[in-house]
Design a protein around this motif. Structure first.
Motif, PDB file in Angstrom:
ATOM      1  N   ILE A 237      12.708  -1.421 -13.846  1.00 36.87           N
ATOM      2  CA  ILE A 237      11.649  -1.397 -12.837  1.00 36.87           C
ATOM      3  C   ILE A 237      10.344  -0.990 -13.514  1.00 36.87           C
ATOM      4  CG2 ILE A 237      10.842  -0.322 -10.699  1.00 36.87           C
ATOM      5  CD1 ILE A 237      13.831   0.240 -10.066  1.00 36.87           C
ATOM      6  N   LEU A 238       9.278  -1.750 -13.294  1.00 32.64           N
ATOM      7  CA  LEU A 238       7.953  -1.405 -13.806  1.00 32.64           C
ATOM      8  C   LEU A 238       7.114  -0.931 -12.623  1.00 32.64           C
ATOM      9  CD1 LEU A 238       7.303  -4.540 -16.083  1.00 32.64           C
ATOM     10  CD2 LEU A 238       8.588  -2.459 -16.620  1.00 32.64           C
ATOM     11  N   ASP A 239       6.814   0.378 -12.586  1.00 29.79           N
ATOM     12  CA  ASP A 239       6.162   0.949 -11.407  1.00 29.79           C
ATOM     13  C   ASP A 239       5.151   2.019 -11.842  1.00 29.79           C
ATOM     14  OD1 ASP A 239       5.510   1.684  -8.840  1.00 29.79           O
ATOM     15  OD2 ASP A 239       7.402   2.720  -8.439  1.00 29.79           O
ATOM     16  N   SER A 240       3.878   1.742 -11.789  1.00 33.16           N
ATOM     17  CA  SER A 240       3.282   0.592 -11.155  1.00 33.16           C
ATOM     18  C   SER A 240       2.669  -0.314 -12.225  1.00 33.16           C
ATOM     19  CB  SER A 240       2.191   1.061 -10.183  1.00 33.16           C
ATOM     20  OG  SER A 240       1.361   0.031  -9.768  1.00 33.16           O
TER      21      SER A 240
ATOM     22  N   GLY B 290       0.815  -1.195   0.000  1.00 32.96           N
ATOM     23  CA  GLY B 290       0.000   0.000   0.000  1.00 32.96           C
ATOM     24  C   GLY B 290       0.857   1.257   0.000  1.00 32.96           C
ATOM     25  N   SER B 291       0.217   2.399   0.081  1.00 32.41           N
ATOM     26  CA  SER B 291       0.932   3.669   0.109  1.00 32.41           C
ATOM     27  C   SER B 291       1.788   3.745   1.369  1.00 32.41           C
ATOM     28  CB  SER B 291      -0.077   4.817   0.091  1.00 32.41           C
ATOM     29  OG  SER B 291       0.578   6.063   0.179  1.00 32.41           O
ATOM     30  N   GLY B 292       3.003   4.261   1.217  1.00 35.82           N
ATOM     31  CA  GLY B 292       3.882   4.432   2.362  1.00 35.82           C
ATOM     32  C   GLY B 292       4.689   3.216   2.741  1.00 35.82           C
ATOM     33  N   THR B 293       4.731   2.218   1.884  1.00 32.02           N
ATOM     34  CA  THR B 293       5.479   1.001   2.210  1.00 32.02           C
ATOM     35  C   THR B 293       6.887   1.008   1.632  1.00 32.02           C
ATOM     36  OG1 THR B 293       4.467  -0.108   0.304  1.00 32.02           O
ATOM     37  CG2 THR B 293       3.413  -0.421   2.448  1.00 32.02           C
ATOM     38  N   GLY B 294       7.234   2.015   0.847  1.00 35.37           N
ATOM     39  CA  GLY B 294       8.593   2.122   0.330  1.00 35.37           C
ATOM     40  C   GLY B 294       8.878   1.320  -0.914  1.00 35.37           C
ATOM     41  N   LYS B 295       7.864   1.051  -1.729  1.00 35.74           N
ATOM     42  CA  LYS B 295       8.068   0.224  -2.927  1.00 35.74           C
ATOM     43  C   LYS B 295       9.090   0.849  -3.876  1.00 35.74           C
ATOM     44  CE  LYS B 295       3.796   0.112  -4.342  1.00 35.74           C
ATOM     45  NZ  LYS B 295       3.164   0.901  -3.264  1.00 35.74           N
ATOM     46  N   THR B 296       8.899   2.118  -4.212  1.00 33.66           N
ATOM     47  CA  THR B 296       9.750   2.761  -5.213  1.00 33.66           C
ATOM     48  C   THR B 296      11.198   2.829  -4.757  1.00 33.66           C
ATOM     49  OG1 THR B 296       7.913   4.085  -6.071  1.00 33.66           O
ATOM     50  CG2 THR B 296      10.134   4.887  -6.520  1.00 33.66           C
ATOM     51  N   TYR B 297      11.435   3.314  -3.563  1.00 35.03           N
ATOM     52  CA  TYR B 297      12.795   3.452  -3.056  1.00 35.03           C
ATOM     53  C   TYR B 297      13.464   2.089  -2.910  1.00 35.03           C
ATOM     54  CZ  TYR B 297      16.657   5.094  -0.126  1.00 35.03           C
ATOM     55  OH  TYR B 297      17.905   5.390   0.386  1.00 35.03           O
ATOM     56  N   THR B 298      12.723   1.119  -2.400  1.00 32.51           N
ATOM     57  CA  THR B 298      13.274  -0.229  -2.238  1.00 32.51           C
ATOM     58  C   THR B 298      13.625  -0.833  -3.586  1.00 32.51           C
ATOM     59  OG1 THR B 298      11.985  -0.570  -0.215  1.00 32.51           O
ATOM     60  CG2 THR B 298      12.809  -2.536  -1.329  1.00 32.51           C
ATOM     61  N   ALA B 299      12.746  -0.651  -4.571  1.00 34.77           N
ATOM     62  CA  ALA B 299      13.016  -1.177  -5.912  1.00 34.77           C
ATOM     63  C   ALA B 299      14.290  -0.574  -6.490  1.00 34.77           C
ATOM     64  CB  ALA B 299      11.829  -0.899  -6.829  1.00 34.77           C
ATOM     65  N   LEU B 300      14.486   0.722  -6.282  1.00 35.44           N
ATOM     66  CA  LEU B 300      15.689   1.389  -6.799  1.00 35.44           C
ATOM     67  C   LEU B 300      16.952   0.868  -6.120  1.00 35.44           C
ATOM     68  CD1 LEU B 300      14.267   5.004  -7.092  1.00 35.44           C
ATOM     69  CD2 LEU B 300      15.271   3.699  -8.983  1.00 35.44           C
TER      70      LEU B 300
ATOM     71  N   GLY C  73      27.382   2.840 -10.598  1.00 37.23           N
ATOM     72  CA  GLY C  73      26.686   3.741 -11.514  1.00 37.23           C
ATOM     73  C   GLY C  73      26.119   3.072 -12.741  1.00 37.23           C
ATOM     74  N   ALA C  74      26.010   1.738 -12.740  1.00 37.88           N
ATOM     75  CA  ALA C  74      25.403   1.048 -13.883  1.00 37.88           C
ATOM     76  C   ALA C  74      23.954   1.492 -14.020  1.00 37.88           C
ATOM     77  CB  ALA C  74      25.485  -0.464 -13.684  1.00 37.88           C
ATOM     78  N   PRO C  75      23.464   1.622 -15.249  1.00 32.40           N
ATOM     79  CA  PRO C  75      22.125   2.201 -15.458  1.00 32.40           C
ATOM     80  C   PRO C  75      20.990   1.336 -14.913  1.00 32.40           C
ATOM     81  CG  PRO C  75      22.982   1.300 -17.516  1.00 32.40           C
ATOM     82  CD  PRO C  75      24.104   1.255 -16.532  1.00 32.40           C
ATOM     83  N   ILE C  76      19.960   2.017 -14.438  1.00 36.35           N
ATOM     84  CA  ILE C  76      18.744   1.378 -13.946  1.00 36.35           C
ATOM     85  C   ILE C  76      17.583   1.875 -14.804  1.00 36.35           C
ATOM     86  CG2 ILE C  76      17.129   1.171 -12.030  1.00 36.35           C
ATOM     87  CD1 ILE C  76      19.492   1.833 -10.150  1.00 36.35           C
ATOM     88  N   GLY C  77      16.935   0.984 -15.532  1.00 36.51           N
ATOM     89  CA  GLY C  77      15.774   1.382 -16.316  1.00 36.51           C
ATOM     90  C   GLY C  77      14.558   1.550 -15.415  1.00 36.51           C
ATOM     91  N   TYR C  78      13.775   2.589 -15.671  1.00 38.86           N
ATOM     92  CA  TYR C  78      12.599   2.831 -14.829  1.00 38.86           C
ATOM     93  C   TYR C  78      11.409   3.221 -15.698  1.00 38.86           C
ATOM     94  CZ  TYR C  78      10.233   3.726 -10.433  1.00 38.86           C
ATOM     95  OH  TYR C  78       9.383   3.636  -9.361  1.00 38.86           O
ATOM     96  N   VAL C  79      10.368   2.396 -15.657  1.00 35.73           N
ATOM     97  CA  VAL C  79       9.124   2.668 -16.380  1.00 35.73           C
ATOM     98  C   VAL C  79       8.141   3.232 -15.364  1.00 35.73           C
ATOM     99  CG1 VAL C  79       7.283   1.705 -17.784  1.00 35.73           C
ATOM    100  CG2 VAL C  79       9.610   0.780 -17.975  1.00 35.73           C
ATOM    101  N   ASP C  80       7.797   4.504 -15.521  1.00 38.96           N
ATOM    102  CA  ASP C  80       7.049   5.253 -14.503  1.00 38.96           C
ATOM    103  C   ASP C  80       5.639   5.556 -15.010  1.00 38.96           C
ATOM    104  OD1 ASP C  80       6.155   7.058 -12.587  1.00 38.96           O
ATOM    105  OD2 ASP C  80       8.049   8.144 -12.481  1.00 38.96           O
ATOM    106  N   THR C  81       4.644   4.947 -14.386  1.00 38.53           N
ATOM    107  CA  THR C  81       3.255   5.197 -14.784  1.00 38.53           C
ATOM    108  C   THR C  81       2.557   6.197 -13.859  1.00 38.53           C
ATOM    109  OG1 THR C  81       2.309   3.464 -13.378  1.00 38.53           O
ATOM    110  CG2 THR C  81       3.107   2.795 -15.557  1.00 38.53           C
ATOM    111  N   GLU C  82       3.274   6.675 -12.829  1.00 41.59           N
ATOM    112  CA  GLU C  82       2.619   7.440 -11.771  1.00 41.59           C
ATOM    113  C   GLU C  82       3.060   8.898 -11.745  1.00 41.59           C
ATOM    114  OE1 GLU C  82       3.244   4.916  -8.266  1.00 41.59           O
ATOM    115  OE2 GLU C  82       1.313   4.003  -8.743  1.00 41.59           O
ATOM    116  N   ASN C  83       2.870   9.557 -12.905  1.00 40.08           N
ATOM    117  CA  ASN C  83       3.117  10.998 -12.996  1.00 40.08           C
ATOM    118  C   ASN C  83       4.540  11.353 -12.576  1.00 40.08           C
ATOM    119  OD1 ASN C  83       2.374  13.629 -13.628  1.00 40.08           O
ATOM    120  ND2 ASN C  83       1.668  14.078 -11.550  1.00 40.08           N
TER     121      ASN C  83
ATOM    122  N   ARG D 252       6.697   9.948 -10.611  1.00 39.78           N
ATOM    123  CA  ARG D 252       7.002   9.892  -9.177  1.00 39.78           C
ATOM    124  C   ARG D 252       8.439   9.474  -8.914  1.00 39.78           C
ATOM    125  NH1 ARG D 252       2.855   6.689  -5.455  1.00 39.78           N
ATOM    126  NH2 ARG D 252       1.603   8.463  -6.178  1.00 39.78           N
ATOM    127  N   ALA D 253       8.996   8.634  -9.770  1.00 36.37           N
ATOM    128  CA  ALA D 253      10.364   8.175  -9.555  1.00 36.37           C
ATOM    129  C   ALA D 253      11.367   9.315  -9.582  1.00 36.37           C
ATOM    130  CB  ALA D 253      10.731   7.138 -10.619  1.00 36.37           C
TER     131      ALA D 253
END
Length: 362
Positions: A108-111, A24-34, A49-59, A61-62
């Motif tokens: 990372i696919l979020d969300s 749920g909200s406030g559980t640290g999903k995004t930061y933990t995933a990163l 510094g190896a690249p991290i791909g991030y697919v952001d569906t939430e305006n 937020r990442a």
């Protein structure tokens, strides 16, 4: 088409990881995933510094974390993107194709919940398909609902298959909704069945129920302990020692998982220890207690505690079976389920008491 079976000694490609984080909200999903992705990427490419791909569906937020993670490579996946609208399966497949073409070590696919319940997602497609089939006649919807699913599910399964067969590692973040409870305190349980298929997990991921079981590892986070793998839905033995419900996951988690995928971790040795403990527990409470208190096992206790509840249940079940088998009357009445449950409960209590005494001694 010729078919060739390949000796495993000739297969040296690293395995891929698919990690599911829900909460749920406030559980640290995004930061933990990163954090996990950073550890994975560094091991796979052998550099900081190896690249991290991030697919952001939430305006976007990442991007709140762009200062902390300058190696992030960001894609803003909007509901409306040129002539493409929504989060349909084919669009996600295209995104994964692009991530592989860019040689990203992890994405990372979020969300990913948008693929299920977002605009143009699976539920939306099913509803639109059903409307077309019924011509808007609500009386026909129940009869034709499964036909509508039959039209949609193959498209979604192609997406899941694309995730499973991805060449880059994937971390999938999904939202989770609280489940209404019945009972109170320790006796509380879910008032309805959930996608996790467990009555003791008060969260239901906003995703397809089968998706989480396709993951290498699937955990649900809780607001009471952000970043901690509180509810471990699917965790193979090789990762049990990495996931402590009291400790947030981080870069070290990702590194250890990536080392396992490369075949350089100590997961095989850990699994052997866990399997040996299970074998002893199947011999009953006395055998397991002696094993637990032996000098050779003392160093392995932190690892064994990750499955301690299942070990106690195995020992209790063995005690109950032994009590039935040792009956003096071979033609006696078979114990009722209530009697067997009482015997198992008594054995479990004895094991817990022994465990508490051992911890106090430590």
């Amino acid at each position: 088409m010729s078919i060739r079976f390949i000796p495993v000694a000739e297969i040296n490609d690293p395995l891929t990881l698919a990690i599911g984080l829900s909460g749920g909200s406030g559980t640290g999903k995004t930061y933990t995933a990163l954090l996990i992705a950073r550890g994975i990427a560094e091991v796979k490419l052998g550099r900081k510094g190896a690249p991290i791909g991030y697919v952001d569906t939430e305006n976007r937020r990442a991007l709140h974390y762009k200062t902390s993670f300058p190696e992030m490579v960001h894609f803003d996946m909007k509901a409306v993107d040129g002539n493409e609208i929504g989060f349909g399966p084919e669009r996600w497949i295209e995104v994964l194709d692009a991530a592989e073409a860019a040689n990203l070590p992890v994405v990372i696919l979020d969300s990913f919940s948008h693929a299920w319940e977002g605009v143009g997602g699976v539920l939306d497609i099913q509803a639109q398909t059903l409307d077309r089939m019924t011509g808007g006649d609500d009386s026909l919807k129940n009869k034709r609902s499964q036909l509508a699913w039959a039209d949609v599910k193959p498209r979604y399964r192609r997406l899941i298959d694309r995730i499973v067969r991805a060449k880059c590692d994937i971390i999938i973040c999904t939202r989770a909704k609280p489940v209404m409870q019945e009972g109170f305190g320790a006796k509380a349980k879910n008032a309805r069945s959930t996608k996790t298929r467990r009555a003791d997990v008060p969260w239901d991921p906003a995703s397809d129920g089968d998706l989480m079981f396709e993951m290498t590892t699937m955990v649900i986070l809780d607001p009471s302990a952000p970043g901690c793998p509180v509810y471990q839905i699917k965790v193979a033995d090789q990762f049990k020692g990495l996931l402590d419900v009291r400790r947030p996951m981080g870069e070290d988690t990702g590194r250890a998982m990536a080392e396992w995928a490369k075949g350089q971790g100590d997961a095989a040795a850990q699994k052997a220890i866990l399997d040996a403990a299970r074998d002893v527990a199947r011999k009953g409470t006395d055998a397991f207690t002696a094993y637990w208190n032996s000098d050779e096992v003392r160093a392995n206790r932190p690892l064994l505690r990750t499955i301690i509840e299942s070990l106690k249940e195995l020992a209790a079940s063995a005690d109950a079976d032994a009590g039935e088998a040792d009956s003096d009357d071979p033609f006696g009445t078979t114990p009722t389920p209530e009697q067997l449950a009482a015997a198992e409960a008594e054995a479990l209590a004895a094991i817990r008491e022994s465990d508490d005494q051992a911890q106090a001694a430590e």
